[in-house]
Design an enzyme around this catalytic site. Sequence first.
Site, mmCIF file in Angstrom:
data_model
loop_
_atom_site.group_PDB
_atom_site.id
_atom_site.type_symbol
_atom_site.label_atom_id
_atom_site.label_comp_id
_atom_site.label_asym_id
_atom_site.label_seq_id
_atom_site.Cartn_x
_atom_site.Cartn_y
_atom_site.Cartn_z
ATOM 1 C CE LYS A 1 63.245 5.746 -19.377
ATOM 2 N NZ LYS A 1 61.891 5.399 -19.413
ATOM 3 C CD GLU B 1 52.801 7.736 -17.361
ATOM 4 O OE1 GLU B 1 51.727 7.171 -17.157
ATOM 5 O OE2 GLU B 1 53.494 7.551 -18.370
ATOM 6 C CG ASN C 1 53.568 0.788 -12.105
ATOM 7 O OD1 ASN C 1 54.470 0.419 -12.842
ATOM 8 N ND2 ASN C 1 53.518 2.002 -11.582
ATOM 9 C CB THR D 1 65.662 2.250 -18.000
ATOM 10 O OG1 THR D 1 65.382 0.883 -18.151
ATOM 11 C CG2 THR D 1 67.151 2.456 -18.037
ATOM 12 C CB THR E 1 59.437 4.205 -21.838
ATOM 13 O OG1 THR E 1 59.759 4.628 -20.521
ATOM 14 C CG2 THR E 1 60.611 3.459 -22.444
#
Lengths: 401, 401
Positions: B176, B273, B396, B187, B150
């Site tokens: 991932k 990130e 976020n 996830t 993602t």
Amino acid sequence: MIREVTGGITVVPGIKAGGIQCGIKEAGKDLALIVSDPPAISAGLFSRNKVQAEPLKLTLDHIKYELTRAILVNSGNANCCTGPEGYSHAQELASLTAKYLQADPRAILLASTGIIGKKLPLEKIKTALPSLIKALSPEGGRAAAEAILTTDKTSKELAVEWNYRGQTFHLGGIAKGAGMIQPDMATMLCFLATDFNIERSLLQYALKKAVDKSFNRITIDGDTSTNDMVICLANGLARNERVCTKNQAYRAFQEALDHVTLALAHLIVQDGEGITKFIEIRVVGAATPRDAEAVARSLANSLLVKTAFFGEDPNWGRFMMAIGKAEARVNPNKISIAVDDLNLVQQGIAVLGAWEEKAREIFRKKEIRVVVDLNLGRAETVIWTSDLSTEYVRLNSQYLT
Amino acid sequence: MIREVTGGITVVPGIKAGGIQCGIKEAGKDLALIVSDPPAISAGLFSRNKVQAEPLKLTLDHIKYELTRAILVNSGNANCCTGPEGYSHAQELASLTAKYLQADPRAILLASTGIIGKKLPLEKIKTALPSLIKALSPEGGRAAAEAILTTDKTSKELAVEWNYRGQTFHLGGIAKGAGMIQPDMATMLCFLATDFNIERSLLQYALKKAVDKSFNRITIDGDTSTNDMVICLANGLARNERVCTKNQAYRAFQEALDHVTLALAHLIVQDGEGITKFIEIRVVGAATPRDAEAVARSLANSLLVKTAFFGEDPNWGRFMMAIGKAEARVNPNKISIAVDDLNLVQQGIAVLGAWEEKAREIFRKKEIRVVVDLNLGRAETVIWTSDLSTEYVRLNSQYLT
């Protein structure tokens, strides 16, 4: 009937206070003294962190033995992780203050807030003590409230009066926060005083009840301080018959205590640096109180829930995640979530429709109420918290030891 | 002797994979398929979040019954909190994939990652399935690794070979992450395959052991996903005698599995990130393993510890606070703390001297190792985590549903 009045902690008869600058911090007041005449019974609640600051250890010891004459508080240095030398510094300050006030050293309580692991600048405090004693006054509540701050933007004080059987009682308090928001400036302190005449163990009981409903229900970042304390002095100057049981007079006092501690707790959250939102999280319908608590804290401390509030994003999937990860009995198909009065999720299913625009509107507000209904029982709880902002991270990373 | 080799999951004989774009995400591949010929025994570990995504529920069900032919994975939509409709979407995808592969629907496992609470765009996936089947190839591991991402910056894959009694075995995996770093893109997935011939319950045992030492020892923000899963397929194509006991052949396999899962787990943390540091926290000298774990997690998830790393500030007072607040047996006077090989605290007392400049130097590194010695016993643990940056909060909070 509780009435808020001006004057802070020194609204209470027999209470004098003062706050001065002694040079621990680079600027601003950093030394406060609260004195009760006559000496007061006292009750206290303390950080459950196993790493305890030296003044906290000393206060734990002193509060057992004597009536309390005074509380000496410094900001800018936590006197924590300073070992035996730190403890003897605390003892020396208690003794010196006792000497000035002609009291037993154990009648002096101590609190510190500020950087952990740095040696307390003892001489600065000793040199400043005579001026602080001179500065004591029945109008000094505000100065004391200012002197206990570290990175708080505003001082926090509140006082109330209430009548009972024709008599007027007083309760006032000062506090500093908030939730380890500035690095190492990491302490929640609250000092309360009243002229209500109450038996010591009942005062401790009342304080515990009040704190459980207020300071123990706020969280900024889930970190708990090494220096936290809440102290309440009761000097009995109202001269009511000493209250030893949970009678009506007690209940009126408890109501006043609840009122002041809750208001001060909310002020602590609202003044968090970097904080842009005040969030109330209410969990209802839990199978047990412990479940309600676990779900509320999981939501209040989830970084993804907190950043969603900062981003003003009604991202209820994160709420479901945080509810589901709590150590609590939860049935995903029974969870309902509302913000203010808008249902987002009903029995596990998204309430679709025209809510999105309305939800965004609610998330743009400065105060937001979240209600989670687990639909499993009758236990409930409430927690007050804040969002998590880039400013929080900036403040906590740019401050260097 | 374990050797890392190129080729990812499709280095394993009998394993084909593919990844294509079907339009769930705005851009990039978002649909992956991993197929084993012959069908493989499979083991799995799943999120402990009580809110479970529909594909996870289906996989929990299917993995019990049949040999596994394939794993179908989509990114961009979690198919979570989507109720009975979401589950029937998952079923329909399993059936359709089974039809294309001429398998039993229960031979198909499913995983999804992406936004929680949004309806799965079923038709897009159904329409794309024939192309995905055509795209399957023994070189398709990388494409599959890309299609499950993602917000990850890089795809994560690793393969190893090992010899045992003259025979060569293979194990490959894709993953991932990472730790709920992007809102709702939340996830951790990992899919592994091997040609090692092993009994099913022993495979489950080995996978549990490997995951406990790798994926269960990383944390970014303490939030746990509704969709997490780790699946391992073992198709037995190496044709070694089926391993049913913890013999030497098993131990060689466990070593390979440990190697791949640990490397993938570290890649997940390193790719978070907004993350600027990779932090290893090792707690030794704990009275019990549970104590070691509690202290390590308290440090790894403390906002003040994480922001200190981001600020490159060797602020050990915060470490003491986080150790002291853990639900663990701790004696503040026995705690020692070191970063890399520099002692900051020895038996509760700051190690003073010329360390400060050296400590700042260590905190400026991209990878930092913290060792906390509780000096109370022999239990120990390790956790890998990251710092907390303004970028984390920005990402976020700025991502909107």
